[in-house]
Design a protein around this motif. Structure first.
Motif, PDB file in Angstrom:
ATOM      1  N   TYR A  24       0.682  -1.057   0.229  1.00 51.62           N
ATOM      2  CA  TYR A  24      -0.231   0.234   0.083  1.00 51.62           C
ATOM      3  C   TYR A  24       0.440   1.514   0.127  1.00 51.62           C
ATOM      4  O   TYR A  24       1.944   1.475   0.503  1.00 51.62           O
ATOM      5  N   GLY A  25      -0.030   2.226  -0.779  1.00 51.59           N
ATOM      6  CA  GLY A  25       1.532   3.360  -0.398  1.00 51.59           C
ATOM      7  C   GLY A  25       2.454   3.286  -1.111  1.00 51.59           C
ATOM      8  O   GLY A  25       2.707   2.775  -2.776  1.00 51.59           O
ATOM      9  N   SER A  26       3.509   3.920  -0.795  1.00 51.07           N
ATOM     10  CA  SER A  26       4.833   3.929  -1.351  1.00 51.07           C
ATOM     11  C   SER A  26       5.461   2.381  -1.811  1.00 51.07           C
ATOM     12  O   SER A  26       6.469   2.063  -1.466  1.00 51.07           O
TER      13      SER A  26
ATOM     14  N   VAL B   7      -7.010  -8.069   8.324  1.00 53.06           N
ATOM     15  CA  VAL B   7      -6.439  -9.181   7.794  1.00 53.06           C
ATOM     16  C   VAL B   7      -7.258  -9.640   6.441  1.00 53.06           C
ATOM     17  O   VAL B   7      -7.970 -10.731   6.997  1.00 53.06           O
ATOM     18  N   HIS B   8      -6.373  -9.629   6.089  1.00 58.01           N
ATOM     19  CA  HIS B   8      -6.627 -10.936   4.961  1.00 58.01           C
ATOM     20  C   HIS B   8      -6.161 -12.232   5.156  1.00 58.01           C
ATOM     21  O   HIS B   8      -4.353 -12.015   4.581  1.00 58.01           O
ATOM     22  N   VAL B   9      -6.561 -13.399   5.309  1.00 57.20           N
ATOM     23  CA  VAL B   9      -6.013 -13.915   5.135  1.00 57.20           C
ATOM     24  C   VAL B   9      -6.079 -15.476   3.872  1.00 57.20           C
ATOM     25  O   VAL B   9      -7.451 -15.894   3.735  1.00 57.20           O
ATOM     26  N   TYR B  10      -5.154 -15.635   3.573  1.00 59.09           N
ATOM     27  CA  TYR B  10      -5.652 -16.877   2.321  1.00 59.09           C
ATOM     28  C   TYR B  10      -4.794 -17.322   1.866  1.00 59.09           C
ATOM     29  O   TYR B  10      -3.395 -17.079   1.665  1.00 59.09           O
ATOM     30  N   ASP B  11      -5.252 -18.391   1.272  1.00 57.99           N
ATOM     31  CA  ASP B  11      -4.394 -19.337   0.444  1.00 57.99           C
ATOM     32  C   ASP B  11      -3.265 -20.114   1.800  1.00 57.99           C
ATOM     33  O   ASP B  11      -1.602 -20.150   1.292  1.00 57.99           O
ATOM     34  N   ASN B  12      -3.707 -19.954   2.850  1.00 62.54           N
ATOM     35  CA  ASN B  12      -2.865 -20.757   3.357  1.00 62.54           C
ATOM     36  C   ASN B  12      -2.814 -22.408   4.000  1.00 62.54           C
ATOM     37  O   ASN B  12      -4.181 -22.870   3.900  1.00 62.54           O
TER      38      ASN B  12
ATOM     39  N   LEU C 205      -5.566  -5.362  -2.115  1.00 58.79           N
ATOM     40  CA  LEU C 205      -4.213  -5.782  -2.936  1.00 58.79           C
ATOM     41  C   LEU C 205      -3.823  -7.491  -2.528  1.00 58.79           C
ATOM     42  O   LEU C 205      -3.366  -7.580  -1.275  1.00 58.79           O
ATOM     43  N   HIS C 206      -3.663  -7.599  -3.513  1.00 59.92           N
ATOM     44  CA  HIS C 206      -3.174  -9.346  -2.891  1.00 59.92           C
ATOM     45  C   HIS C 206      -2.581 -10.124  -4.720  1.00 59.92           C
ATOM     46  O   HIS C 206      -2.993  -9.330  -5.907  1.00 59.92           O
ATOM     47  N   THR C 207      -1.842 -10.923  -4.547  1.00 61.49           N
ATOM     48  CA  THR C 207      -1.878 -11.588  -6.005  1.00 61.49           C
ATOM     49  C   THR C 207      -2.968 -12.899  -6.546  1.00 61.49           C
ATOM     50  O   THR C 207      -3.717 -12.062  -5.470  1.00 61.49           O
ATOM     51  N   LYS C 208      -1.991 -13.309  -7.159  1.00 61.23           N
ATOM     52  CA  LYS C 208      -3.357 -14.333  -7.835  1.00 61.23           C
ATOM     53  C   LYS C 208      -3.955 -14.907  -6.488  1.00 61.23           C
ATOM     54  O   LYS C 208      -3.163 -15.590  -5.661  1.00 61.23           O
ATOM     55  N   ILE C 209      -5.594 -15.483  -6.070  1.00 62.67           N
ATOM     56  CA  ILE C 209      -5.337 -15.345  -5.328  1.00 62.67           C
ATOM     57  C   ILE C 209      -5.920 -17.912  -6.368  1.00 62.67           C
ATOM     58  O   ILE C 209      -6.928 -17.426  -6.783  1.00 62.67           O
ATOM     59  N   ASP C 210      -5.191 -18.497  -5.249  1.00 63.88           N
ATOM     60  CA  ASP C 210      -5.345 -19.570  -6.110  1.00 63.88           C
ATOM     61  C   ASP C 210      -6.607 -20.699  -5.177  1.00 63.88           C
ATOM     62  O   ASP C 210      -6.864 -20.148  -4.364  1.00 63.88           O
ATOM     63  N   SER C 211      -7.108 -21.666  -5.557  1.00 66.40           N
ATOM     64  CA  SER C 211      -7.751 -22.100  -5.413  1.00 66.40           C
ATOM     65  C   SER C 211      -7.212 -22.884  -4.514  1.00 66.40           C
ATOM     66  O   SER C 211      -6.021 -22.802  -3.867  1.00 66.40           O
ATOM     67  N   ALA C 212      -8.550 -23.664  -3.092  1.00 64.50           N
ATOM     68  CA  ALA C 212      -7.276 -24.071  -1.798  1.00 64.50           C
ATOM     69  C   ALA C 212      -6.712 -25.096  -1.968  1.00 64.50           C
ATOM     70  O   ALA C 212      -6.104 -25.490  -1.746  1.00 64.50           O
ATOM     71  N   GLU C 213      -7.486 -25.995  -3.734  1.00 63.56           N
ATOM     72  CA  GLU C 213      -7.195 -27.256  -3.303  1.00 63.56           C
ATOM     73  C   GLU C 213      -5.287 -27.249  -4.082  1.00 63.56           C
ATOM     74  O   GLU C 213      -4.127 -27.551  -3.432  1.00 63.56           O
TER      75      GLU C 213
END
Length: 430
Positions: free
Chosen positions: A42-44, A313-318, A406-414
């Motif tokens: 974010y930002g700079s 808090v964004h919690v993805y693809d973990n 703000l995120h990279t490509k979100i993959d499927s959970a699999e």
């Protein structure tokens, strides 16, 4: 003749132990956080020490060299490359220090236990000679193991075997920091303090996280491994009927820290893994604690993966792995004014762990979740949690008040499950 030359070349490569197809490892020391890669973009954005001149690029192999390179947490742009294993519990000559070396002013664990036994001491906070001796001993250890990281700093491990053990890396009131490709082990507290009234029964309080962010902004933590390796708390004894904990968090983000991305990292073999926001009363955290966690593995972690107060808090693809026989309480902790947006996370658990166990709430009101996999099957985590707590005040809504952009490509959970299993942690940057 051509065959003879090839034979000689092969023999030379074998002698040097260099495979014929070997490629030079990519230099990651001047990498910056990619655009849109979580809140730290974010930002700079987050560039760490990428602007460092040659005089401020260091390769360090011991604690003394690391401390010099960190320069007391100065803001001068710097790149610090860690080679091999560095033990923070060492003196200036590199000799290992153990808990007995730090103990001072007559401190002794047996004497401490005798002095503050609840059956005789009661429920008051420890005070007097043994508590004063414990504090003095703890201060001696802190001088060695607490390492301040200043603004505009990049710390990277070289190769696939860079280890920093016994250290408490602190990013305190600093910004623009990158920590990558590093195995952080065993931030071991020699002198836990007894807190009689914690949790009703009392508990032991420890001082050190592997990484602690407080008042920190624009931090990227990537491809690190953090664990208790060497001294697992599960093997510590119990005193006053409570486990004698030696470790605090693996990564704690507190004190109005903000704009943090944690990616492709492995958190393992620990109780309280990650705390985001440390107090319900810390209202200065409102509008802060914006954190992205993606493509991380939480393995044999009891709780706090993460526990969140206030933050978006964004919690993805973990990937979450609970081994058979291991202790487990929960993964996602929904606390005061928190806004967890969870997408496409995969959970692997033994039979005694149910879907509703994955979430725990303390004064939380909302949790957004989609795409959750539980032991290979899709589940509606929020619906299951609310059904389990039907009619209670702990029911959660799906509206967390924000949507990640703000995120990279979100993959499927699999897909994420497979990729994280082979790609998360130190030594796995491709």
């Amino acid at each position: 003749m051509r065959l003879r030359h090839l034979t000689i070349a092969a023999a030379l490569l074998a002698t040097l132990c260099i495979p014929a197809h070997a490629e030079a490892a990519r230099d990651i020391s001047r990498d910056i956080l990619p655009a849109d890669d979580g809140w730290a973009a974010y930002g700079s954005g987050t560039t760490g020490g990428s602007a460092a001149d040659d005089a401020h690029v260091f390769t360090v192999t011991d604690r003394a060299g690391l401390a010099r390179a960190l320069d007391g947490g100065s803001d001068t742009p710097k790149i610090i490359k860690i080679a091999g294993t560095i033990d923070a519990d060492t003196d200036d000559d590199g000799h290992h220090l153990d808990c007995d070396d730090y103990a001072t002013d007559g401190y002794g664990l047996k004497k401490y236990l005798a002095a503050y036994d609840p059956r005789t001491w009661g429920s008051a906070r420890p005070s007097g000679p043994q508590e004063e001796a414990r504090q003095a001993s703890a201060a001696k250890q802190a001088e060695r193991v607490t390492l301040p990281v200043g603004s505009n700093t990049t710390i990277v491990g070289l190769g696939d075997s860079a280890v920093l053990k016994g250290a408490n890396l602190q990013v305190k009131n600093a910004g623009n920091v990158i920590i990558r490709n590093l195995d952080l082990r065993d931030a071991y507290d020699c002198f836990p303090v007894w807190q009689p009234n914690t949790g009703g029964l009392g508990d032991w309080k420890t001082s050190y996280d592997n990484i602690w962010l407080t008042g920190a902004t624009h931090v990227w933590i990537d491809h690190v491994t953090a664990s208790d390796k060497g001294h697992p708390d599960a093997k510590e004894p119990a005193y006053f009927a409570r486990n004698y904990l030696r470790h605090d968090g693996l990564l704690d983000i507190t004190g109005a820290s903000d704009l943090v991305t944690v990616s492709w990292s492995r958190f393992a073999d620990h109780d309280k893994a990650m705390l985001i926001g440390n107090s319900d009363s810390a209202t200065e955290d409102r509008g802060k604690l914006r954190v992205t966690l993606h493509h991380n593995q939480f393995e044999s972690v009891v709780q706090r993966a993460p526990r969140v107060r206030f933050g978006q808090v964004h919690v993805y693809d973990n990937r979450y792995v609970v081994p058979e026989g291991s202790e487990y309480r929960y993964s996602l902790g929904v606390s005061t004014e928190s806004g967890i947006y969870a997408e496409n996370n995969a959970f692997h658990t033994p039979s005694h762990v149910e879907v509703a166990d994955l979430v725990k709430s303390w004064n939380g009101t909302a949790l957004h979740q989609t795409g959750t996999l539980f032991n290979g099957y899709p589940v509606d985590l929020l619906a299951v949690y609310n059904a389990y707590n039907s009619g209670s005040e702990r029911d959660l809504t799906a509206d967390v008040g924000w949507t990640p952009t703000l995120h990279t490509k979100i993959d499927s959970a699999e897909t994420a499950d497979r990729e994280v299993a082979r790609g998360a942690g130190a030594g796995r940057i491709r």
